[in-house]
Design a protein around this motif. Structure first.
Motif, PDB file in Angstrom:
ATOM      1  N   GLY A 208       0.785  -1.222   0.000  1.00 62.90           N
ATOM      2  CA  GLY A 208       0.000   0.000   0.000  1.00 62.90           C
ATOM      3  C   GLY A 208       0.817   1.272   0.000  1.00 62.90           C
ATOM      4  N   SER A 209       2.140   1.158   0.079  1.00 68.45           N
ATOM      5  CA  SER A 209       2.987   2.342   0.149  1.00 68.45           C
ATOM      6  C   SER A 209       3.407   2.790  -1.258  1.00 68.45           C
ATOM      7  N   PRO A 210       3.615   4.098  -1.445  1.00 70.81           N
ATOM      8  CA  PRO A 210       4.070   4.574  -2.743  1.00 70.81           C
ATOM      9  C   PRO A 210       5.577   4.431  -2.915  1.00 70.81           C
ATOM     10  N   GLU A 211       6.023   4.445  -4.155  1.00 61.98           N
ATOM     11  CA  GLU A 211       7.440   4.608  -4.451  1.00 61.98           C
ATOM     12  C   GLU A 211       7.794   6.078  -4.323  1.00 61.98           C
ATOM     13  N   LEU A 212       8.961   6.369  -3.789  1.00 64.42           N
ATOM     14  CA  LEU A 212       9.422   7.750  -3.624  1.00 64.42           C
ATOM     15  C   LEU A 212      10.612   7.990  -4.524  1.00 64.42           C
ATOM     16  N   LEU A 213      10.544   9.053  -5.328  1.00 65.91           N
ATOM     17  CA  LEU A 213      11.653   9.447  -6.182  1.00 65.91           C
ATOM     18  C   LEU A 213      12.026  10.889  -5.877  1.00 65.91           C
ATOM     19  N   CYS A 214      13.319  11.138  -5.739  1.00 65.53           N
ATOM     20  CA  CYS A 214      13.830  12.486  -5.532  1.00 65.53           C
ATOM     21  C   CYS A 214      14.738  12.835  -6.705  1.00 65.53           C
ATOM     22  N   VAL A 215      14.533  14.032  -7.281  1.00 64.10           N
ATOM     23  CA  VAL A 215      15.246  14.437  -8.491  1.00 64.10           C
ATOM     24  C   VAL A 215      15.672  15.893  -8.349  1.00 64.10           C
ATOM     25  N   GLU A 216      16.828  16.210  -8.930  1.00 64.72           N
ATOM     26  CA  GLU A 216      17.319  17.581  -8.983  1.00 64.72           C
ATOM     27  C   GLU A 216      17.441  18.017 -10.434  1.00 64.72           C
TER      28      GLU A 216
END
Length: 335
Positions: free
Chosen positions: A298-306
């Protein structure tokens, strides 16, 4: 919110396009706004059932970036119509975020979706009349039911102070890049063939892909086409916030859909900070700094981008992508 105030809202026609800084009437989604109290408003909008760029996903749900664009238009319209911010002021984005709390209400139906934003206005770092700092918090409702929330903070400045901001960033105010309909700004050559295929970034048309592979893991270039009728609706001297956000979104789609993903993923949350002007005539590199897989189903994938340009950090974003287990799984290579 009172029912009588909501009933005052009209969904008959879009508001004048110049009040939301759009050149095309077709890209205006707001239809009305009424004051509900001090610094509180109801803003009406109608979302199209289909759109060339912001089209429904494979499960028939509205593109979440329509929500973001509606928040942007709401802030600009309220600033001009209710707070007398001059039409000649330049608006500069500082940060934005949104989350979708009930994706089921984003389903496209038999008629265009009439939506209402419940907006709270606040002045932030406000030094009128030359500098107007503002922020809105908005709750998205469809059929009186809340299904999302978002915020946007901008500063609006007069031409003189805008020129100072641009020179501080190394570019005179009003200067523009030289990119054209078939090329990267400043590159001086056609590079359409080097873009990632549209289906890999969740778009339908080749010209809507804004990512280019650079051959290094976790890095891509943002492909600019100043002739794109939606992303560059009108002439500008820098890359708009919505164009950067489109690049971030396409990168997120690429990362969550490839490698044999069992189910499709939907963008359900974004937090974005804008730190510097993005110029039109120098390459912009998108660098993925984190990709955290869900801890449970039930958890989302997390993406961090610059976003980085000429060694300058332009913007950072964190995105939540949630698996849509109700959607049909597409065959490999199909959209």
């Amino acid at each position: 919110m009172t029912a009588s105030v909501r009933q005052q809202l009209a969904f008959v026609r879009p508001i004048p396009r110049h009040l939301v800084h759009r050149a095309s009437v077709a890209e205006v989604y707001l239809t009305d706004a009424v004051a509900e109290g001090k610094d509180r408003f109801l803003v009406a909008a109608q979302w199209p059932r289909d759109h060339a760029l912001y089209h429904p996903d494979g499960n028939g749900c509205v593109d979440p970036l329509l929500f973001v664009e509606t928040i942007r238009q709401a802030l600009v319209y309220l600033a001009h119509e209710f707070y007398e911010v001059p039409l000649t002021h330049r608006f500069v984005g500082r940060d934005m975020d949104f989350e979708i709390t009930d994706p089921g209400l984003f389903k496209v139906g038999a008629v265009p979706l009439p939506i209402v934003l419940e907006v709270a206005w606040a002045w932030v770092d406000h030094r009128p009349p030359q500098r107007c700092g503002m922020r809105i918090e908005a709750v998205l409702t469809v059929g009186d039911v809340p299904c999302g929330r978002g915020s946007l903070r901008v500063v609006a400045v007069d031409e003189k102070r805008y020129g100072l901001l641009r020179r501080r960033g190394g570019r005179p105010a009003g200067a523009a890049g030289t990119g054209g309909p078939a090329g990267v700004a400043g590159a001086g050559r056609a590079v359409q063939a080097e873009r990632l295929p549209a289906h890999r970034v969740g778009r339908l048309r080749a010209k809507d892909s804004v990512l280019k592979s650079v051959g290094r893991p976790g890095e891509w270039d943002l492909e600019l086409d100043l002739g794109h009728a939606i992303l560059f609706d009108h002439p500008t001297d820098h890359v708009p916030l919505m164009v950067l956000l489109e690049g971030f979104r396409q990168l997120g789609y690429l990362q969550t859909s490839e490698g044999g993903a069992a189910v499709p993923h939907t963008l359900t949350g974004v937090s974005m900070d804008c730190l510097a002007f993005a110029e039109l005539d120098a390459p912009i590199r998108l660098v993925m700094t984190q990709h955290r897989l869900p801890a449970d189903a039930g958890s989302p994938e997390l993406l961090c981008v610059e976003a980085v340009q000429s060694g300058v950090l332009l913007s950072t974003v964190s995105m939540s992508w949630t698996a849509d287990r109700s959607a049909p799984v597409a065959a490999p290579g199909l959209v």
